[in-house]
Design a protein around this motif. Structure first.
Motif, PDB file in Angstrom:
ATOM      1  N   LYS A  51      43.672  58.721  42.491  1.00 15.43           N
ATOM      2  CA  LYS A  51      42.958  58.796  43.763  1.00 15.43           C
ATOM      3  C   LYS A  51      41.469  58.501  43.576  1.00 15.43           C
ATOM      4  CE  LYS A  51      41.981  61.731  47.712  1.00 15.43           C
ATOM      5  NZ  LYS A  51      42.182  63.044  48.347  1.00 15.43           N
ATOM      6  N   GLU A  52      40.861  59.072  42.550  1.00 16.86           N
ATOM      7  CA  GLU A  52      39.422  58.871  42.315  1.00 16.86           C
ATOM      8  C   GLU A  52      39.108  57.397  42.075  1.00 16.86           C
ATOM      9  OE1 GLU A  52      41.354  61.007  40.364  1.00 16.86           O
ATOM     10  OE2 GLU A  52      40.909  62.738  41.626  1.00 16.86           O
ATOM     11  N   THR A  53      39.988  56.711  41.360  1.00 17.93           N
ATOM     12  CA  THR A  53      39.787  55.291  41.073  1.00 17.93           C
ATOM     13  C   THR A  53      39.974  54.463  42.342  1.00 17.93           C
ATOM     14  OG1 THR A  53      40.625  55.685  38.850  1.00 17.93           O
ATOM     15  CG2 THR A  53      40.477  53.401  39.558  1.00 17.93           C
ATOM     16  N   ALA A  54      40.983  54.803  43.144  1.00 18.63           N
ATOM     17  CA  ALA A  54      41.212  54.105  44.415  1.00 18.63           C
ATOM     18  C   ALA A  54      40.036  54.317  45.362  1.00 18.63           C
ATOM     19  CB  ALA A  54      42.516  54.569  45.045  1.00 18.63           C
ATOM     20  N   LEU A  55      39.437  55.491  45.361  1.00 17.51           N
ATOM     21  CA  LEU A  55      38.241  55.754  46.180  1.00 17.51           C
ATOM     22  C   LEU A  55      37.075  54.874  45.741  1.00 17.51           C
ATOM     23  CD1 LEU A  55      38.374  59.645  46.445  1.00 17.51           C
ATOM     24  CD2 LEU A  55      38.355  58.055  48.377  1.00 17.51           C
ATOM     25  N   ARG A  56      36.881  54.757  44.430  1.00 18.82           N
ATOM     26  CA  ARG A  56      35.810  53.894  43.918  1.00 18.82           C
ATOM     27  C   ARG A  56      36.047  52.440  44.301  1.00 18.82           C
ATOM     28  NH1 ARG A  56      34.463  52.694  39.220  1.00 18.82           N
ATOM     29  NH2 ARG A  56      36.396  53.044  38.096  1.00 18.82           N
ATOM     30  N   LEU A  57      37.317  51.999  44.247  1.00 20.55           N
ATOM     31  CA  LEU A  57      37.666  50.634  44.643  1.00 20.55           C
ATOM     32  C   LEU A  57      37.339  50.421  46.120  1.00 20.55           C
ATOM     33  CD1 LEU A  57      38.946  47.855  44.180  1.00 20.55           C
ATOM     34  CD2 LEU A  57      41.179  48.922  44.599  1.00 20.55           C
ATOM     35  N   GLY A  70      32.813  45.389  39.253  1.00 19.06           N
ATOM     36  CA  GLY A  70      33.551  46.647  39.329  1.00 19.06           C
ATOM     37  C   GLY A  70      34.767  46.609  38.422  1.00 19.06           C
ATOM     38  N   TYR A  71      34.895  47.614  37.569  1.00 16.57           N
ATOM     39  CA  TYR A  71      36.055  47.743  36.693  1.00 16.57           C
ATOM     40  C   TYR A  71      36.813  49.007  37.072  1.00 16.57           C
ATOM     41  CZ  TYR A  71      33.865  44.204  33.776  1.00 16.57           C
ATOM     42  OH  TYR A  71      33.295  43.048  33.316  1.00 16.57           O
ATOM     43  N   SER A  78      46.055  50.729  29.887  1.00 19.14           N
ATOM     44  CA  SER A  78      46.241  49.443  29.211  1.00 19.14           C
ATOM     45  C   SER A  78      45.917  48.250  30.103  1.00 19.14           C
ATOM     46  CB  SER A  78      47.660  49.312  28.648  1.00 19.14           C
ATOM     47  OG  SER A  78      48.591  49.322  29.689  1.00 19.14           O
ATOM     48  N   GLU A  79      45.783  48.448  31.421  1.00 26.41           N
ATOM     49  CA  GLU A  79      45.401  47.365  32.314  1.00 26.41           C
ATOM     50  C   GLU A  79      44.074  47.709  32.987  1.00 26.41           C
ATOM     51  OE1 GLU A  79      49.600  47.097  31.681  1.00 26.41           O
ATOM     52  OE2 GLU A  79      48.685  48.638  32.895  1.00 26.41           O
ATOM     53  N   ILE A  80      43.341  46.672  33.309  1.00 30.48           N
ATOM     54  CA  ILE A  80      42.058  46.818  33.994  1.00 30.48           C
ATOM     55  C   ILE A  80      42.061  45.911  35.218  1.00 30.48           C
ATOM     56  CG2 ILE A  80      39.562  46.381  33.844  1.00 30.48           C
ATOM     57  CD1 ILE A  80      40.311  48.702  32.121  1.00 30.48           C
ATOM     58  N   LEU A  81      41.602  46.438  36.337  1.00 27.55           N
ATOM     59  CA  LEU A  81      41.380  45.650  37.546  1.00 27.55           C
ATOM     60  C   LEU A  81      39.884  45.363  37.610  1.00 27.55           C
ATOM     61  CD1 LEU A  81      42.555  44.607  40.306  1.00 27.55           C
ATOM     62  CD2 LEU A  81      41.827  46.798  41.252  1.00 27.55           C
ATOM     63  N   ARG A  82      39.538  44.090  37.665  1.00 28.66           N
ATOM     64  CA  ARG A  82      38.130  43.700  37.763  1.00 28.66           C
ATOM     65  C   ARG A  82      37.909  43.093  39.131  1.00 28.66           C
ATOM     66  NH1 ARG A  82      35.659  38.932  34.129  1.00 28.66           N
ATOM     67  NH2 ARG A  82      37.136  37.805  35.424  1.00 28.66           N
ATOM     68  N   VAL A  83      36.837  43.513  39.792  1.00 23.29           N
ATOM     69  CA  VAL A  83      36.475  42.958  41.093  1.00 23.29           C
ATOM     70  C   VAL A  83      35.031  42.485  41.011  1.00 23.29           C
ATOM     71  CG1 VAL A  83      36.301  43.373  43.572  1.00 23.29           C
ATOM     72  CG2 VAL A  83      38.035  44.595  42.237  1.00 23.29           C
ATOM     73  N   VAL A  84      34.822  41.219  41.374  1.00 23.26           N
ATOM     74  CA  VAL A  84      33.493  40.619  41.349  1.00 23.26           C
ATOM     75  C   VAL A  84      33.176  40.116  42.742  1.00 23.26           C
ATOM     76  CG1 VAL A  84      32.062  38.788  40.350  1.00 23.26           C
ATOM     77  CG2 VAL A  84      33.837  39.882  38.954  1.00 23.26           C
ATOM     78  N   TYR A  85      31.992  40.442  43.237  1.00 19.79           N
ATOM     79  CA  TYR A  85      31.547  39.933  44.531  1.00 19.79           C
ATOM     80  C   TYR A  85      30.480  38.876  44.282  1.00 19.79           C
ATOM     81  CZ  TYR A  85      29.447  39.558  49.087  1.00 19.79           C
ATOM     82  OH  TYR A  85      28.967  39.061  50.268  1.00 19.79           O
ATOM     83  N   GLU A  86      30.712  37.671  44.845  1.00 20.41           N
ATOM     84  CA  GLU A  86      29.772  36.575  44.637  1.00 20.41           C
ATOM     85  C   GLU A  86      29.925  35.552  45.756  1.00 20.41           C
ATOM     86  OE1 GLU A  86      28.943  34.928  40.530  1.00 20.41           O
ATOM     87  OE2 GLU A  86      30.103  33.297  41.436  1.00 20.41           O
ATOM     88  N   ASP A  87      28.807  35.152  46.340  1.00 18.84           N
ATOM     89  CA  ASP A  87      28.795  34.105  47.365  1.00 18.84           C
ATOM     90  C   ASP A  87      29.790  34.376  48.498  1.00 18.84           C
ATOM     91  OD1 ASP A  87      26.851  32.705  45.939  1.00 18.84           O
ATOM     92  OD2 ASP A  87      28.370  31.634  44.779  1.00 18.84           O
ATOM     93  N   ASN A  88      29.775  35.595  49.033  1.00 22.20           N
ATOM     94  CA  ASN A  88      30.616  36.003  50.164  1.00 22.20           C
ATOM     95  C   ASN A  88      32.110  36.053  49.854  1.00 22.20           C
ATOM     96  OD1 ASN A  88      28.357  36.294  51.847  1.00 22.20           O
ATOM     97  ND2 ASN A  88      28.384  34.109  52.284  1.00 22.20           N
ATOM     98  N   PHE A  89      32.459  36.074  48.577  1.00 21.65           N
ATOM     99  CA  PHE A  89      33.863  36.203  48.184  1.00 21.65           C
ATOM    100  C   PHE A  89      34.019  37.338  47.176  1.00 21.65           C
ATOM    101  CE2 PHE A  89      34.493  32.121  50.087  1.00 21.65           C
ATOM    102  CZ  PHE A  89      35.831  32.118  50.451  1.00 21.65           C
ATOM    103  N   PHE A  90      35.181  37.971  47.226  1.00 22.01           N
ATOM    104  CA  PHE A  90      35.593  38.941  46.214  1.00 22.01           C
ATOM    105  C   PHE A  90      36.618  38.244  45.327  1.00 22.01           C
ATOM    106  CE2 PHE A  90      34.147  41.724  49.586  1.00 22.01           C
ATOM    107  CZ  PHE A  90      33.523  42.763  48.911  1.00 22.01           C
ATOM    108  N   TYR A  91      36.422  38.340  44.035  1.00 24.41           N
ATOM    109  CA  TYR A  91      37.357  37.795  43.062  1.00 24.41           C
ATOM    110  C   TYR A  91      38.007  38.966  42.337  1.00 24.41           C
ATOM    111  CZ  TYR A  91      34.834  33.570  44.176  1.00 24.41           C
ATOM    112  OH  TYR A  91      34.273  32.517  44.858  1.00 24.41           O
ATOM    113  N   VAL A  92      39.323  38.995  42.321  1.00 25.97           N
ATOM    114  CA  VAL A  92      40.076  40.117  41.770  1.00 25.97           C
ATOM    115  C   VAL A  92      40.923  39.617  40.599  1.00 25.97           C
ATOM    116  CG1 VAL A  92      41.772  41.909  42.297  1.00 25.97           C
ATOM    117  CG2 VAL A  92      40.206  41.125  44.095  1.00 25.97           C
TER     118      VAL A  92
END
Length: 132
Positions: A51-57, A70-71, A78-92
């Motif tokens: 829940k804490e991780t989903a809240l941060r996301l 955002g990591y 063992s898995e990492i979700l990376r989210v990058v915001y750049e030029d009005n897009f989110f890359y996941v």
């Protein structure tokens, strides 16, 4: 009645961020799928976020920290979700070597426009409300 609830968020290139919440489990499942794989993979999750991780996301999506990546770590570590915001897009991206071996529509990356972020925030809020 099923023992889980799922939500779908449609991204660019016909990809889907698929969220699963299972009754009596302390996490939110997340998968990136091609839209064609949804029916076959219904109820399947790739990452398990506490829940804490989903809240941060959710907070990252609703107020992106410009120039900051955002990591979000899977509960299994063992898995990492990376989210990058750049030029009005989110890359996941999901970092997991095993996923590269999987077929049937499982993906490790997708993107969506900033204008669609409120819809994803709403989905995350709906799923977070299921946590006790």
């Amino acid at each position: 009645m099923t023992d889980y609830r799922d939500e779908k968020f449609y991204c660019e290139d016909d990809d889907v961020l698929y969220f699963v919440f299972r009754k009596d489990e302390p996490w939110l499942g997340v998968t990136i799928l091609s839209s064609k794989a949804l029916k076959k993979r219904k109820g399947w999750e790739h990452l398990l976020l506490r829940k804490e991780t989903a809240l941060r996301l959710r907070d990252y999506i609703s107020h992106p920290p410009y120039n900051e990546i955002g990591y979000f770590e899977c509960n299994c570590t063992s898995e990492i979700l990376r989210v990058v915001y750049e030029d009005n897009f989110f890359y996941v991206d999901i970092f997991d070597n095993h996923a590269l071996k999987l077929k049937s529509g499982i993906k490790t990356s997708t993107s969506f426009n900033e204008k669609d972020a409120p819809e994803l925030e709403k989905i995350l809020n709906n799923m977070l409300n299921l946590f006790e």
